[in-house]
Design a protein around this motif. Structure first.
Motif, PDB file in Angstrom:
ATOM      1  N   UNK A 216      11.483 -14.114 -14.661  1.00 21.04           N
ATOM      2  CA  UNK A 216      10.183 -13.705 -14.162  1.00 21.04           C
ATOM      3  C   UNK A 216       9.936 -12.240 -14.527  1.00 21.04           C
ATOM      4  N   UNK A 217       8.672 -11.872 -14.538  1.00 22.12           N
ATOM      5  CA  UNK A 217       8.319 -10.483 -14.821  1.00 22.12           C
ATOM      6  C   UNK A 217       7.296 -10.012 -13.794  1.00 22.12           C
ATOM      7  N   UNK A 218       7.662  -9.039 -12.918  1.00 25.49           N
ATOM      8  CA  UNK A 218       8.882  -8.235 -12.891  1.00 25.49           C
ATOM      9  C   UNK A 218      10.087  -9.059 -12.440  1.00 25.49           C
ATOM     10  N   UNK A 219      11.281  -8.478 -12.650  1.00 29.69           N
ATOM     11  CA  UNK A 219      12.488  -9.242 -12.334  1.00 29.69           C
ATOM     12  C   UNK A 219      13.641  -8.322 -11.977  1.00 29.69           C
ATOM     13  N   UNK A 443       7.119   0.000  -8.725  1.00 33.51           N
ATOM     14  CA  UNK A 443       7.315  -1.367  -9.206  1.00 33.51           C
ATOM     15  C   UNK A 443       7.468  -1.420 -10.721  1.00 33.51           C
ATOM     16  N   UNK A 444       6.939  -0.452 -11.433  1.00 32.27           N
ATOM     17  CA  UNK A 444       6.929  -0.504 -12.900  1.00 32.27           C
ATOM     18  C   UNK A 444       8.338  -0.584 -13.492  1.00 32.27           C
ATOM     19  N   UNK A 452       3.174  -3.924 -18.416  1.00 32.39           N
ATOM     20  CA  UNK A 452       2.760  -3.226 -17.211  1.00 32.39           C
ATOM     21  C   UNK A 452       2.263  -4.242 -16.189  1.00 32.39           C
ATOM     22  N   UNK A 453       1.940  -3.776 -15.009  1.00 27.64           N
ATOM     23  CA  UNK A 453       1.425  -4.652 -13.975  1.00 27.64           C
ATOM     24  C   UNK A 453       0.119  -5.287 -14.430  1.00 27.64           C
ATOM     25  N   UNK A 462       7.728   0.532  -3.706  1.00 30.45           N
ATOM     26  CA  UNK A 462       8.708  -0.222  -2.926  1.00 30.45           C
ATOM     27  C   UNK A 462       9.331   0.683  -1.869  1.00 30.45           C
ATOM     28  N   UNK A 463       9.428   0.165  -0.652  1.00 33.01           N
ATOM     29  CA  UNK A 463      10.028   0.912   0.459  1.00 33.01           C
ATOM     30  C   UNK A 463      11.118   0.054   1.100  1.00 33.01           C
ATOM     31  N   UNK A 464      12.368   0.447   0.912  1.00 33.82           N
ATOM     32  CA  UNK A 464      13.486  -0.237   1.560  1.00 33.82           C
ATOM     33  C   UNK A 464      13.828   0.450   2.870  1.00 33.82           C
ATOM     34  N   UNK A 465      14.333  -0.324   3.819  1.00 31.83           N
ATOM     35  CA  UNK A 465      14.565   0.238   5.157  1.00 31.83           C
ATOM     36  C   UNK A 465      15.969  -0.017   5.693  1.00 31.83           C
ATOM     37  N   UNK A 466      16.873  -0.562   4.894  1.00 33.02           N
ATOM     38  CA  UNK A 466      18.207  -0.894   5.400  1.00 33.02           C
ATOM     39  C   UNK A 466      19.037   0.346   5.692  1.00 33.02           C
TER      40      UNK A 466
END
Length: 487
Positions: A216-219, A443-444, A452-453, A462-466
């Motif tokens: 898939x793209x993005x992947x 995301x790029x 590109x998108x 993207x925001x990770x929270x772990x």
């Protein structure tokens, strides 16, 4: 036999270069004196201060000059001789060896690497989408199980084990996958390995090289790079809101599809049942087609029931299932598993059954007990509650700080996506956040083939929270609000 250390050393000749070997020894340090002498002379030779062919002091002269025993100097010279930094000439003494022009001992690469690492540490908060909360690792339980596994002196624990992984662990994984993910398999179909990268490389050896892989793209860029570096033909297939498009997959000419149907990375898309059936139909149309299902973080879903694995719908042996304990326990556990359909399992036995297991039997036994005695399920419940709290805190903070936030990919995994359609570029948003000490991700970087998108007017962060607790998430989002208000 190295007789050079006991050869006669003319003291007078040794005195000629004594001023150049004024070594500042530190007797109180933990480093032995002979190592200090060895290290000093080695560095002087490497940087050219002592040139090739230059005579060194005799062991007697240097020991008298440094006020240490002669055996101490002899030990240092012996090590330098062993590594080839000096040479002994009978009845003449010790001379610096010829190493100029062979290799540049500049250390510039290491210096540059340290400089880059230092630059990366300048931010206060990191919204990495790949985070795992290691502070919640079950240290006490793991320590207890480790002691139990090593309580008896069992020599078999330290012998080379089953190439597929120990039968007890594979049985535990099989039971867990059937109960939690709806995966239909026997322990014999499971291969345990040290991480997904190893298992994908092993899979490539099983499948052979004459394949075209579609992603898939993005992947997940790591998988793309791995297939590409293993000389596979690799292509990308367009996605829509339901995942990889089966019609585009057909057009690609690929015979292997790599997908993440339960929680796509990085978009967070969940593939609906109709699209799953379309992919299975694509695989069944031609002999030799397979689907690789990467179920990397299916354990973390905060709304509704977990999404069943695609493999559970497969009745024709077309789905290769891969999972890991790195996200649910800790990356350093280095324990992943591959579930092969029966036709490929037979091929594995023929082509790769001789390859030894890459995970120690001790670690496998610990993990087996961790699963069988219910600790894994309790740990997952704890981590789901922890991540859900952080997930909800991040959503609430964004809605209070960012005007009308457009959010996707929530309710599962350990990251979400924030969409901007006001013309602000990804580079600008990342740079402004970094100026406030907050690291965010665009995301790029997950797109391949230079694409590109699809929506050029949209920017996605993207925001990770772990990795952050609730208080830090609130502070970081507040800083993001301040950073993005002025761009």
């Amino acid at each position: 036999m190295r007789c050079s250390c006991i050869l006669p050393d003319p003291d007078a000749e040794g005195e000629l270069v004594m001023n150049e070997l004024t070594i500042s020894l530190k007797p109180g340090k933990q480093i032995p004196l002979y190592e200090q002498i060895y290290e000093y002379i080695r560095k002087e030779i490497r940087r050219g201060a002592i040139q090739s062919g230059e005579k060194l002091p005799s062991t007697r002269a240097l020991s008298r000059h440094l006020e240490v025993s002669r055996s101490t100097v002899e030990l240092a010279y012996e090590q330098l001789l062993s590594e080839g930094y000096i040479e002994a000439q009978p009845y003449r003494g010790y001379f610096a060896a010829q190493i100029e022009g062979l290799y540049q001992f500049s250390g510039s690469g290491q210096t540059q690497e340290k400089r880059e690492q230092k630059a990366e540490r300048t931010y206060r908060y990191d919204f990495t989408p790949n985070g795992v909360d290691l502070k919640s690792f079950p240290y006490n339980v793991w320590r207890k199980l480790s002691r139990e596994c090593l309580l008896d002196d069992r020599a078999e624990l330290f012998r080379l084990g089953n190439p597929q992984g120990e039968s007890g662990l594979r049985s535990a994984i099989s039971s867990y996958l059937h109960q939690a993910r709806g995966v239909n398999c026997t322990p014999d179909q499971i291969i345990v390995g040290a991480g997904n990268d190893y298992l994908l490389m092993l899979l490539c050896a099983i499948l052979g090289s004459s394949h075209r892989v579609a992603l898939e793209n993005p992947t997940y860029r790591q998988a793309y790079r791995l297939f590409e570096n293993l000389s596979y033909e690799v292509c990308t297939v367009d996605m829509d809101g339901k995942g990889m498009r089966a019609d585009k997959l057909m057009e690609s000419g690929a015979d292997i599809a790599f997908v993440m149907p339960s929680h796509h990375y990085p978009l967070g898309t969940v593939m609906p049942i109709r699209r799953r059936m379309e992919l299975l139909a694509w695989a069944e149309k031609t002999e030799g087609r397979f689907i690789i299902e990467d179920d990397y973080d299916s354990e973390f879903r905060y709304k509704g029931k977990p999404i069943p694995a695609l493999q559970g719908y497969d009745g024709s042996g077309k789905v290769i299932y891969i999972g890991t304990f790195s996200k649910s326990i800790a990356p350093a556990i280095r324990m992943s598993y591959l579930v092969l359909p029966q036709p490929l399992y037979r091929r594995y036995r023929e082509r790769c059954g001789f390859i030894s297991s890459t995970v120690s039997k001790v670690d496998q036994l610990i993990l087996q007990k961790f699963i069988e005695e219910g600790y894994y399920e309790r740990h997952l419940n704890k981590m789901r509650a922890l991540y859900r709290s952080r997930h909800d805190t991040l959503l609430s903070a964004l809605r209070e700080t960012v005007p009308e936030p457009d959010i996707s990919g929530e309710n599962a995994g350990v990251h979400l996506l924030l969409h901007f359609r006001d013309g602000r570029s990804e580079e600008e948003l990342i740079r402004k956040a970094l100026e406030k000490g907050v690291k965010v991700y665009g995301l790029s970087e997950y797109y391949v083939d230079g694409k590109e998108q699809a929506d050029t007017d949209e920017t996605v962060i993207l925001l990770g929270y772990a990795n952050m607790n609730e208080e830090k998430i609130k502070e970081a989002v507040k800083l993001l609000g301040e950073a993005w208000a002025n761009c």
